[in-house]
Motif scaffolding. Structure first.
Motif, PDB file in Angstrom:
ATOM      1  N   GLY A 209       0.826  -1.202   0.000  1.00 53.80           N
ATOM      2  CA  GLY A 209       0.000   0.000   0.000  1.00 53.80           C
ATOM      3  C   GLY A 209       0.857   1.247   0.000  1.00 53.80           C
ATOM      4  N   HIS A 210       0.510   2.196   0.872  1.00 57.86           N
ATOM      5  CA  HIS A 210       1.262   3.426   1.127  1.00 57.86           C
ATOM      6  C   HIS A 210       1.122   4.450   0.002  1.00 57.86           C
ATOM      7  CE1 HIS A 210       3.834   5.806   3.574  1.00 57.86           C
ATOM      8  NE2 HIS A 210       4.932   5.670   2.875  1.00 57.86           N
ATOM      9  N   VAL A 211       1.403   4.056  -1.225  1.00 60.70           N
ATOM     10  CA  VAL A 211       1.191   4.938  -2.375  1.00 60.70           C
ATOM     11  C   VAL A 211      -0.269   4.809  -2.781  1.00 60.70           C
ATOM     12  CG1 VAL A 211       1.853   5.474  -4.738  1.00 60.70           C
ATOM     13  CG2 VAL A 211       3.574   4.653  -3.111  1.00 60.70           C
ATOM     14  N   HIS A 212      -0.978   5.911  -2.865  1.00 64.31           N
ATOM     15  CA  HIS A 212      -2.428   5.862  -3.064  1.00 64.31           C
ATOM     16  C   HIS A 212      -2.804   5.711  -4.530  1.00 64.31           C
ATOM     17  CE1 HIS A 212      -3.186   8.022   1.058  1.00 64.31           C
ATOM     18  NE2 HIS A 212      -2.564   6.865   1.167  1.00 64.31           N
ATOM     19  N   MET A 213      -2.260   4.668  -5.145  1.00 62.06           N
ATOM     20  CA  MET A 213      -2.630   4.336  -6.517  1.00 62.06           C
ATOM     21  C   MET A 213      -2.685   2.818  -6.651  1.00 62.06           C
ATOM     22  SD  MET A 213       0.900   5.151  -8.619  1.00 62.06           S
ATOM     23  CE  MET A 213       1.003   6.843  -8.033  1.00 62.06           C
ATOM     24  N   SER A 214      -3.632   2.333  -7.445  1.00 63.18           N
ATOM     25  CA  SER A 214      -3.798   0.886  -7.616  1.00 63.18           C
ATOM     26  C   SER A 214      -2.688   0.323  -8.486  1.00 63.18           C
ATOM     27  CB  SER A 214      -5.160   0.593  -8.259  1.00 63.18           C
ATOM     28  OG  SER A 214      -6.212   0.984  -7.410  1.00 63.18           O
ATOM     29  N   ARG A 215      -2.318  -0.906  -8.175  1.00 65.31           N
ATOM     30  CA  ARG A 215      -1.287  -1.600  -8.936  1.00 65.31           C
ATOM     31  C   ARG A 215      -1.675  -3.069  -9.027  1.00 65.31           C
ATOM     32  NH1 ARG A 215       0.407   0.937  -4.904  1.00 65.31           N
ATOM     33  NH2 ARG A 215       1.202  -0.815  -3.726  1.00 65.31           N
ATOM     34  N   ASP A 216      -1.432  -3.668 -10.177  1.00 66.33           N
ATOM     35  CA  ASP A 216      -1.693  -5.100 -10.353  1.00 66.33           C
ATOM     36  C   ASP A 216      -0.988  -5.562 -11.609  1.00 66.33           C
ATOM     37  OD1 ASP A 216      -2.632  -7.693 -10.383  1.00 66.33           O
ATOM     38  OD2 ASP A 216      -4.697  -7.148  -9.902  1.00 66.33           O
ATOM     39  N   HIS A 217       0.200  -6.133 -11.438  1.00 65.04           N
ATOM     40  CA  HIS A 217       0.963  -6.602 -12.586  1.00 65.04           C
ATOM     41  C   HIS A 217       1.878  -7.727 -12.143  1.00 65.04           C
ATOM     42  CE1 HIS A 217       3.775  -3.792 -10.650  1.00 65.04           C
ATOM     43  NE2 HIS A 217       4.735  -4.529 -11.192  1.00 65.04           N
ATOM     44  N   VAL A 218       2.430  -8.444 -13.095  1.00 68.31           N
ATOM     45  CA  VAL A 218       3.321  -9.565 -12.823  1.00 68.31           C
ATOM     46  C   VAL A 218       4.723  -9.218 -13.308  1.00 68.31           C
ATOM     47  CG1 VAL A 218       3.819 -11.998 -13.308  1.00 68.31           C
ATOM     48  CG2 VAL A 218       1.444 -11.237 -13.018  1.00 68.31           C
ATOM     49  N   ALA A 219       5.706  -9.481 -12.452  1.00 71.29           N
ATOM     50  CA  ALA A 219       7.110  -9.270 -12.806  1.00 71.29           C
ATOM     51  C   ALA A 219       7.931 -10.391 -12.183  1.00 71.29           C
ATOM     52  CB  ALA A 219       7.607  -7.912 -12.325  1.00 71.29           C
ATOM     53  N   GLY A 220       8.709 -11.076 -13.005  1.00 70.02           N
ATOM     54  CA  GLY A 220       9.573 -12.141 -12.500  1.00 70.02           C
ATOM     55  C   GLY A 220       8.818 -13.264 -11.817  1.00 70.02           C
ATOM     56  N   GLY A 221       7.593 -13.516 -12.230  1.00 67.89           N
ATOM     57  CA  GLY A 221       6.817 -14.605 -11.652  1.00 67.89           C
ATOM     58  C   GLY A 221       6.021 -14.234 -10.417  1.00 67.89           C
ATOM     59  N   THR A 222       6.156 -12.998  -9.946  1.00 68.67           N
ATOM     60  CA  THR A 222       5.408 -12.534  -8.781  1.00 68.67           C
ATOM     61  C   THR A 222       4.355 -11.527  -9.211  1.00 68.67           C
ATOM     62  OG1 THR A 222       7.247 -12.878  -7.237  1.00 68.67           O
ATOM     63  CG2 THR A 222       5.559 -11.289  -6.583  1.00 68.67           C
ATOM     64  N   ARG A 223       3.161 -11.691  -8.675  1.00 60.66           N
ATOM     65  CA  ARG A 223       2.108 -10.707  -8.922  1.00 60.66           C
ATOM     66  C   ARG A 223       2.177  -9.645  -7.839  1.00 60.66           C
ATOM     67  NH1 ARG A 223      -4.377 -12.048  -9.745  1.00 60.66           N
ATOM     68  NH2 ARG A 223      -5.057  -9.906 -10.168  1.00 60.66           N
ATOM     69  N   PHE A 224       2.338  -8.400  -8.251  1.00 62.27           N
ATOM     70  CA  PHE A 224       2.382  -7.272  -7.329  1.00 62.27           C
ATOM     71  C   PHE A 224       1.037  -6.550  -7.395  1.00 62.27           C
ATOM     72  CE2 PHE A 224       6.761  -8.088  -8.499  1.00 62.27           C
ATOM     73  CZ  PHE A 224       7.421  -8.030  -7.285  1.00 62.27           C
ATOM     74  N   ALA A 225       0.365  -6.445  -6.243  1.00 61.68           N
ATOM     75  CA  ALA A 225      -0.971  -5.860  -6.217  1.00 61.68           C
ATOM     76  C   ALA A 225      -1.093  -4.842  -5.101  1.00 61.68           C
ATOM     77  CB  ALA A 225      -2.025  -6.952  -6.050  1.00 61.68           C
ATOM     78  N   GLY A 226      -1.799  -3.780  -5.371  1.00 62.24           N
ATOM     79  CA  GLY A 226      -2.116  -2.777  -4.365  1.00 62.24           C
ATOM     80  C   GLY A 226      -3.501  -2.223  -4.635  1.00 62.24           C
ATOM     81  N   ASN A 227      -4.315  -2.122  -3.594  1.00 61.36           N
ATOM     82  CA  ASN A 227      -5.692  -1.652  -3.730  1.00 61.36           C
ATOM     83  C   ASN A 227      -5.984  -0.650  -2.617  1.00 61.36           C
ATOM     84  OD1 ASN A 227      -8.401  -1.617  -4.735  1.00 61.36           O
ATOM     85  ND2 ASN A 227      -8.995  -3.097  -3.161  1.00 61.36           N
ATOM     86  N   PRO A 228      -5.350   0.545  -2.684  1.00 62.09           N
ATOM     87  CA  PRO A 228      -5.540   1.543  -1.626  1.00 62.09           C
ATOM     88  C   PRO A 228      -6.731   2.449  -1.904  1.00 62.09           C
ATOM     89  CG  PRO A 228      -3.858   2.286  -3.148  1.00 62.09           C
ATOM     90  CD  PRO A 228      -4.344   0.954  -3.664  1.00 62.09           C
TER      91      PRO A 228
END
Length: 257
Positions: A209-228
């Motif tokens: 979280g922390h950054v107030h913007m949504s994120r959802d993508h895959v890099a290097g086999g890991t899914r990085f997600a943020g839903n603030p």
């Protein structure tokens, strides 16, 4: 979800009958000031599934950082809420690791670390409103860096102790660079965790979280997600809106086969 900021926002979860079908609720910090309040708020609204809660920086405002964690864990005792900070729980075949994580201030390179720390010291409320050492002194960027390195050390220990575990990691601060501009203050919001460590963790999902913007993508086999959610809606506003227009109070992320 993360960054609900109930200390300044007028907002609530959807009613129980509208809760999405999921196995666990992951909350990546900044629910409200005083972490025990965050525990109570979550516990009272979601009773039918486990809740993983890692504290953000705002939970610590006007608190001693270590005592706040103790109060949160005491409030969570015997409930469906688990407060994680540099520790983990087992769930559904996964090891779920949680931490505030803070930052290494290295976003712009090692030669800018000191400048980034001084910028954060001057401009961020964290270094005015959070206390340490039993309230004896203010929390500093140097403290944040030490705690960040403590989290990285813990992650490396988990790789060493359980190399084959499948993992979900939950942190308040972002483990990857986020495009938040060239202002040095950006280094207070995210780090660049070694991709080799993330791969060694067998991390299938990393929620932050922390950054107030949504994120959802895959890099290097890991899914990085943020839903603030971010700040808002506020009392007296004619339009009930929150800061991040992409925030989804029903968001579900699936992992595994």
């Amino acid at each position: 979800m993360s960054d609900l900021h109930l200390e300044v926002s007028r907002w609530d979860l959807p009613p129980k009958e509208q809760h999405p079908d999921s196995d666990v609720l992951i909350v990546a910090g900044d629910v409200t000031t005083k972490a025990e309040r965050g525990v109570e708020w979550l516990r009272d609204r979601v009773r039918d599934r486990p809740i993983v809660y890692c504290m953000g920086n705002h939970e610590l405002y006007n608190q001693d950082a270590d005592k706040s964690l103790q109060k949160a864990r005491l409030a969570a005792r015997g409930s469906n809420v688990t407060v994680l900070n540099d520790d983990y729980m087992s769930f559904g075949g996964y090891e779920i690791i949680g931490a505030t994580m803070w930052t290494d201030f290295g976003l712009f390179g090692p030669e800018f670390i000191r400048r980034c720390m001084d910028c954060a010291r001057d401009r961020m409320n964290d270094y005015r409103k959070i206390r340490v050492n039993d309230y004896a002194r203010r929390f500093t960027p140097e403290d944040a860096l030490v705690r960040h390195m403590r989290t990285i050390k813990f992650l490396n220990h988990r790789v060493h102790d359980a190399p084959n575990s499948r993992r979900i990691v939950v942190t308040h601060h972002s483990p990857e660079p986020i495009d938040v501009g060239e202002d040095l203050i950006a280094a207070a919001y995210c780090s660049a965790v070694d991709p080799a460590l993330i791969a060694a963790l067998k991390c299938e999902l990393w929620v932050s979280g922390h950054v107030h913007m949504s994120r959802d993508h895959v890099a290097g086999g890991t899914r990085f997600a943020g839903n603030p959610k971010g700040y808002g809606p506020f009392n007296g506003e004619k339009i009930a809106a929150w800061e991040n227009p992409e925030f989804d109070p029903y968001k579900v992320v699936s992992v595994g086969p």
